[in-house]
Motif scaffolding. Sequence first.
Motif, PDB file in Angstrom:
ATOM      1  N   TYR A 162       0.850  -1.200   0.000  1.00  0.00           N
ATOM      2  CA  TYR A 162       0.000   0.000   0.000  1.00  0.00           C
ATOM      3  C   TYR A 162       0.881   1.244   0.000  1.00  0.00           C
ATOM      4  CZ  TYR A 162      -3.577  -3.393   1.177  1.00  0.00           C
ATOM      5  OH  TYR A 162      -4.429  -4.467   1.149  1.00  0.00           O
ATOM      6  N   PRO A 163       1.518   1.542  -1.150  1.00  0.00           N
ATOM      7  CA  PRO A 163       2.484   2.641  -1.179  1.00  0.00           C
ATOM      8  C   PRO A 163       1.864   4.035  -1.261  1.00  0.00           C
ATOM      9  CG  PRO A 163       2.332   1.631  -3.337  1.00  0.00           C
ATOM     10  CD  PRO A 163       1.478   0.806  -2.428  1.00  0.00           C
ATOM     11  N   PHE A 164       0.587   4.119  -1.577  1.00  0.00           N
ATOM     12  CA  PHE A 164      -0.025   5.428  -1.768  1.00  0.00           C
ATOM     13  C   PHE A 164      -1.114   5.650  -0.721  1.00  0.00           C
ATOM     14  CE2 PHE A 164       1.297   3.766  -5.960  1.00  0.00           C
ATOM     15  CZ  PHE A 164       2.368   4.614  -6.165  1.00  0.00           C
ATOM     16  N   PRO A 165      -0.861   6.508   0.262  1.00  0.00           N
ATOM     17  CA  PRO A 165      -1.833   6.720   1.349  1.00  0.00           C
ATOM     18  C   PRO A 165      -3.016   7.567   0.886  1.00  0.00           C
ATOM     19  CG  PRO A 165       0.080   8.136   1.657  1.00  0.00           C
ATOM     20  CD  PRO A 165       0.388   7.266   0.473  1.00  0.00           C
ATOM     21  N   ASP A 166      -4.044   6.891   0.399  1.00  0.00           N
ATOM     22  CA  ASP A 166      -5.226   7.572  -0.134  1.00  0.00           C
ATOM     23  C   ASP A 166      -6.249   7.939   0.935  1.00  0.00           C
ATOM     24  OD1 ASP A 166      -4.203   7.210  -2.716  1.00  0.00           O
ATOM     25  OD2 ASP A 166      -5.115   5.227  -2.888  1.00  0.00           O
ATOM     26  N   PHE A 167      -6.064   7.472   2.158  1.00  0.00           N
ATOM     27  CA  PHE A 167      -7.066   7.712   3.198  1.00  0.00           C
ATOM     28  C   PHE A 167      -7.072   9.188   3.610  1.00  0.00           C
ATOM     29  CE2 PHE A 167      -3.091   6.524   5.204  1.00  0.00           C
ATOM     30  CZ  PHE A 167      -2.952   7.399   6.255  1.00  0.00           C
ATOM     31  N   THR A 168      -8.239   9.673   4.015  1.00  0.00           N
ATOM     32  CA  THR A 168      -8.389  11.084   4.395  1.00  0.00           C
ATOM     33  C   THR A 168      -9.136  11.254   5.712  1.00  0.00           C
ATOM     34  OG1 THR A 168     -10.455  11.273   3.113  1.00  0.00           O
ATOM     35  CG2 THR A 168      -8.386  11.841   1.975  1.00  0.00           C
ATOM     36  N   ASN A 169      -9.298  10.183   6.479  1.00  0.00           N
ATOM     37  CA  ASN A 169     -10.077  10.241   7.718  1.00  0.00           C
ATOM     38  C   ASN A 169      -9.224  10.708   8.895  1.00  0.00           C
ATOM     39  OD1 ASN A 169      -8.679   7.761   7.478  1.00  0.00           O
ATOM     40  ND2 ASN A 169     -10.005   6.815   9.026  1.00  0.00           N
ATOM     41  N   PHE A 170      -8.687  11.919   8.776  1.00  0.00           N
ATOM     42  CA  PHE A 170      -7.854  12.485   9.835  1.00  0.00           C
ATOM     43  C   PHE A 170      -7.957  14.010   9.783  1.00  0.00           C
ATOM     44  CE2 PHE A 170      -5.252  11.824   6.052  1.00  0.00           C
ATOM     45  CZ  PHE A 170      -4.721  13.090   5.838  1.00  0.00           C
ATOM     46  N   ARG A 171      -7.478  14.654  10.846  1.00  0.00           N
ATOM     47  CA  ARG A 171      -7.475  16.116  10.889  1.00  0.00           C
ATOM     48  C   ARG A 171      -6.552  16.602  12.010  1.00  0.00           C
ATOM     49  NH1 ARG A 171     -12.814  18.356  14.163  1.00  0.00           N
ATOM     50  NH2 ARG A 171     -12.547  17.032  16.015  1.00  0.00           N
ATOM     51  N   TYR A 172      -6.243  17.886  11.949  1.00  0.00           N
ATOM     52  CA  TYR A 172      -5.564  18.561  13.056  1.00  0.00           C
ATOM     53  C   TYR A 172      -6.633  19.265  13.880  1.00  0.00           C
ATOM     54  CZ  TYR A 172      -3.080  22.191  15.641  1.00  0.00           C
ATOM     55  OH  TYR A 172      -2.628  23.011  16.639  1.00  0.00           O
ATOM     56  N   ASN A 173      -6.667  18.986  15.171  1.00  0.00           N
ATOM     57  CA  ASN A 173      -7.637  19.590  16.083  1.00  0.00           C
ATOM     58  C   ASN A 173      -6.957  20.763  16.784  1.00  0.00           C
ATOM     59  OD1 ASN A 173      -9.365  20.255  18.232  1.00  0.00           O
ATOM     60  ND2 ASN A 173     -10.140  18.147  18.359  1.00  0.00           N
ATOM     61  N   SER A 174      -7.324  21.961  16.395  1.00  0.00           N
ATOM     62  CA  SER A 174      -6.683  23.149  16.960  1.00  0.00           C
ATOM     63  C   SER A 174      -7.030  23.349  18.433  1.00  0.00           C
ATOM     64  CB  SER A 174      -7.089  24.397  16.158  1.00  0.00           C
ATOM     65  OG  SER A 174      -8.500  24.563  16.170  1.00  0.00           O
ATOM     66  N   GLN A 175      -8.175  22.826  18.863  1.00  0.00           N
ATOM     67  CA  GLN A 175      -8.573  22.997  20.263  1.00  0.00           C
ATOM     68  C   GLN A 175      -7.702  22.158  21.193  1.00  0.00           C
ATOM     69  OE1 GLN A 175     -12.771  22.087  20.344  1.00  0.00           O
ATOM     70  NE2 GLN A 175     -13.333  24.174  19.764  1.00  0.00           N
ATOM     71  N   THR A 176      -7.338  20.972  20.757  1.00  0.00           N
ATOM     72  CA  THR A 176      -6.483  20.105  21.577  1.00  0.00           C
ATOM     73  C   THR A 176      -5.025  20.171  21.149  1.00  0.00           C
ATOM     74  OG1 THR A 176      -6.878  18.198  20.119  1.00  0.00           O
ATOM     75  CG2 THR A 176      -8.406  18.513  21.972  1.00  0.00           C
ATOM     76  N   ASP A 177      -4.752  20.899  20.051  1.00  0.00           N
ATOM     77  CA  ASP A 177      -3.405  20.983  19.487  1.00  0.00           C
ATOM     78  C   ASP A 177      -2.846  19.581  19.248  1.00  0.00           C
ATOM     79  OD1 ASP A 177      -1.062  22.194  18.529  1.00  0.00           O
ATOM     80  OD2 ASP A 177      -0.092  22.038  20.492  1.00  0.00           O
ATOM     81  N   ASP A 178      -3.640  18.757  18.573  1.00  0.00           N
ATOM     82  CA  ASP A 178      -3.247  17.381  18.327  1.00  0.00           C
ATOM     83  C   ASP A 178      -3.837  16.917  17.011  1.00  0.00           C
ATOM     84  OD1 ASP A 178      -2.066  14.945  18.734  1.00  0.00           O
ATOM     85  OD2 ASP A 178      -3.428  14.279  20.318  1.00  0.00           O
ATOM     86  N   ILE A 179      -3.256  15.863  16.452  1.00  0.00           N
ATOM     87  CA  ILE A 179      -3.816  15.241  15.254  1.00  0.00           C
ATOM     88  C   ILE A 179      -4.647  14.045  15.683  1.00  0.00           C
ATOM     89  CG2 ILE A 179      -1.982  16.035  13.736  1.00  0.00           C
ATOM     90  CD1 ILE A 179      -0.651  13.332  13.979  1.00  0.00           C
ATOM     91  N   GLU A 180      -5.682  13.726  14.887  1.00  0.00           N
ATOM     92  CA  GLU A 180      -6.599  12.676  15.312  1.00  0.00           C
ATOM     93  C   GLU A 180      -7.281  12.034  14.120  1.00  0.00           C
ATOM     94  OE1 GLU A 180      -9.155  14.918  17.887  1.00  0.00           O
ATOM     95  OE2 GLU A 180     -10.413  15.652  16.244  1.00  0.00           O
ATOM     96  N   TRP A 181      -7.786  10.826  14.350  1.00  0.00           N
ATOM     97  CA  TRP A 181      -8.599  10.124  13.360  1.00  0.00           C
ATOM     98  C   TRP A 181     -10.025  10.650  13.440  1.00  0.00           C
ATOM     99  CZ3 TRP A 181      -5.694   7.598  10.081  1.00  0.00           C
ATOM    100  CH2 TRP A 181      -4.496   7.023  10.502  1.00  0.00           C
ATOM    101  N   THR A 182     -10.729  10.592  12.317  1.00  0.00           N
ATOM    102  CA  THR A 182     -12.112  11.062  12.273  1.00  0.00           C
ATOM    103  C   THR A 182     -13.026   9.964  11.730  1.00  0.00           C
ATOM    104  OG1 THR A 182     -11.947  11.945  10.007  1.00  0.00           O
ATOM    105  CG2 THR A 182     -11.270  13.399  11.825  1.00  0.00           C
ATOM    106  N   ASP A 183     -14.316  10.188  11.865  1.00  0.00           N
ATOM    107  CA  ASP A 183     -15.316   9.247  11.344  1.00  0.00           C
ATOM    108  C   ASP A 183     -15.732   9.592   9.926  1.00  0.00           C
ATOM    109  OD1 ASP A 183     -15.362   7.829  13.747  1.00  0.00           O
ATOM    110  OD2 ASP A 183     -16.854   9.188  14.615  1.00  0.00           O
ATOM    111  N   THR A 184     -15.153  10.618   9.350  1.00  0.00           N
ATOM    112  CA  THR A 184     -15.485  11.027   7.986  1.00  0.00           C
ATOM    113  C   THR A 184     -14.253  10.923   7.105  1.00  0.00           C
ATOM    114  OG1 THR A 184     -14.999  13.347   8.508  1.00  0.00           O
ATOM    115  CG2 THR A 184     -17.275  12.611   8.803  1.00  0.00           C
ATOM    116  N   GLY A 185     -14.473  10.896   5.797  1.00  0.00           N
ATOM    117  CA  GLY A 185     -13.376  10.801   4.847  1.00  0.00           C
ATOM    118  C   GLY A 185     -13.140   9.377   4.392  1.00  0.00           C
ATOM    119  N   ARG A 186     -12.208   9.231   3.494  1.00  0.00           N
ATOM    120  CA  ARG A 186     -11.862   7.915   2.946  1.00  0.00           C
ATOM    121  C   ARG A 186     -11.040   7.136   3.963  1.00  0.00           C
ATOM    122  NH1 ARG A 186     -11.010   5.687  -2.370  1.00  0.00           N
ATOM    123  NH2 ARG A 186      -9.389   4.090  -2.337  1.00  0.00           N
ATOM    124  N   VAL A 187     -11.445   5.903   4.244  1.00  0.00           N
ATOM    125  CA  VAL A 187     -10.779   5.113   5.290  1.00  0.00           C
ATOM    126  C   VAL A 187      -9.819   4.074   4.718  1.00  0.00           C
ATOM    127  CG1 VAL A 187     -12.716   5.416   6.858  1.00  0.00           C
ATOM    128  CG2 VAL A 187     -12.637   3.395   5.377  1.00  0.00           C
TER     129      VAL A 187
END
Length: 295
Positions: A162-187
């Motif tokens: 799986y050389p091409f990371p096509d998933f998009t179910n993540f974001r940067y949370n400015s309130q917690t100043d952290d990166i996280e997985w989400t329930d939306t986007g390509r998994v």
Amino acid sequence: MFVDAIERIDTFTRPMHSIVRLYGHGEVIPGSATLFFVNEDGCAVTCKHVAELIVNADAIYQNYLQFQSARGSLARDKSLPNQLKKLEERFNLRAESMIRIRNSFHNCFDQFSEISIDMHPTYDLAVLRFKNYTRKLYPTYATFARDSSFIKPGRSLCRLGYPFPDFTNFRYNSQTDDIEWTDTGRVSSARFPIDGIVTRLIADPNGTISGIEMSTPGLRGQSGGPLFDTRGLIYGMQSATRHLHLGFDIENQEVMVNNRKKSVSNYPFLNVGMCVHVDVIKQFLRDRGVKYYEA
């Protein structure tokens, strides 16, 4: 040639999705690696350098949290830049340092609570044992080649990963100043096979055949993926790519580019794939008491 084999290999080969944050900004960098299951008991193999991302993830984040805590106590005066520089050196933080890694094992299990990891002391190989899982999402497991004498220069083999990371179910949370997985986007990410011929067998310093060189490169994200034949038998695992200097160098040579003369230089390399040999994998599984199958 490898159509049926790829369909079989796909049933037990899975991606490890990762999201990374670097020091100094909130951009989320997606990445991927590969693992494949060797039995019905939740045991898989991958590269040691992939396993290290799992093992070191918590320590990297704890180091950053300690840095954040120490930074909050710095004096807010003219000496702040120098204080901050010394603090960054203390915690070994630079512009491109990783401060957060989060990993997700896509389509492996419904749930699990623990991973036990054994890393090979010499080779780029690790065994993952998933524990306390509810439901397995891989229906079959690998079958290793019993006779490795089949592996000879000129033999065609294939790798899957799986050389091409096509998933998009993540974001940067400015309130917690952290990166996280989400329930939306390509998994998910699309599988990608790449074939080639065996060019050389690689021996370790003791003269033991431990690696297989392939005529085509292993792509980023394919590390940990299986090397297999048209029957779907496993002969190794993709580990790295070597860059062989060809010596066909060109320096300051004038060529026509878009109808204009330009001076160009070129230093070509041949990119070849490096795979861990099947005998090394099977021996390590035996040493660690992990059940596997061969044919």
